[in-house]
Design a protein around this motif. Sequence first.
Motif, short mmCIF file in Angstrom:
data_model
loop_
_atom_site.label_atom_id
_atom_site.label_comp_id
_atom_site.label_asym_id
_atom_site.label_seq_id
_atom_site.Cartn_x
_atom_site.Cartn_y
_atom_site.Cartn_z
N VAL A 44 -36.89 116.57 72.66
CA VAL A 44 -36.32 115.32 73.20
C VAL A 44 -34.80 115.40 73.15
O VAL A 44 -34.12 115.07 74.12
CB VAL A 44 -36.83 114.09 72.42
N GLU A 45 -34.27 115.87 72.02
CA GLU A 45 -32.81 116.01 71.89
C GLU A 45 -32.25 117.01 72.89
O GLU A 45 -31.20 116.79 73.48
CB GLU A 45 -32.44 116.45 70.48
N GLN A 46 -32.97 118.10 73.08
CA GLN A 46 -32.49 119.18 73.95
C GLN A 46 -32.62 118.84 75.44
O GLN A 46 -31.73 119.16 76.22
CB GLN A 46 -33.29 120.44 73.63
N TYR A 47 -33.74 118.22 75.84
CA TYR A 47 -34.03 118.06 77.26
C TYR A 47 -34.18 116.61 77.71
O TYR A 47 -34.40 116.37 78.90
CB TYR A 47 -35.33 118.80 77.62
N GLY A 48 -34.07 115.65 76.80
CA GLY A 48 -34.37 114.26 77.10
C GLY A 48 -33.77 113.72 78.38
O GLY A 48 -34.44 113.04 79.15
N ILE A 49 -32.50 114.00 78.63
CA ILE A 49 -31.86 113.47 79.84
C ILE A 49 -31.85 114.47 80.99
O ILE A 49 -31.31 114.19 82.05
CB ILE A 49 -30.41 112.99 79.55
N HIS A 50 -32.46 115.63 80.77
CA HIS A 50 -32.41 116.69 81.79
C HIS A 50 -33.74 116.96 82.48
O HIS A 50 -33.77 117.72 83.44
CB HIS A 50 -31.93 118.00 81.16
N ILE A 51 -34.86 116.43 81.94
CA ILE A 51 -36.17 116.79 82.50
C ILE A 51 -36.28 116.38 83.95
O ILE A 51 -35.66 115.40 84.36
CB ILE A 51 -37.34 116.22 81.66
N PRO A 52 -37.03 117.14 84.72
CA PRO A 52 -37.76 118.34 84.37
C PRO A 52 -36.86 119.58 84.27
O PRO A 52 -35.86 119.69 84.98
CB PRO A 52 -38.76 118.49 85.52
N VAL A 53 -37.27 120.48 83.41
CA VAL A 53 -36.57 121.76 83.21
C VAL A 53 -37.62 122.86 83.27
O VAL A 53 -38.62 122.81 82.55
CB VAL A 53 -35.84 121.81 81.86
N LEU A 54 -37.39 123.86 84.11
CA LEU A 54 -38.28 125.01 84.21
C LEU A 54 -37.63 126.17 83.47
O LEU A 54 -36.48 126.51 83.73
CB LEU A 54 -38.51 125.39 85.68
#
Length: 76
Positions: A44-54
Amino acid sequence: MTAHYHLYSSEGCHLCEQAIELCSTVLDINSIKVVDIVEDESLVEQYGIHIPVLERLSDHTKLFWPFSQQDIEKLE
């Protein structure tokens, strides 16, 4: 078959649904593991505002949304 990609997403994320559809046009759907970031605080901290991430698992190269079919093809 072992997953070769992770698609970081969250339940109910319409952009994530679009990303899954887009990825399935280029990649074998069985090579993609959808990872719900809500289940892991660090994700959540790493990708929370960036999803989706492949993420390509072989070298951890990541595509952050928005990405295109051409971007996925280059990643493949």
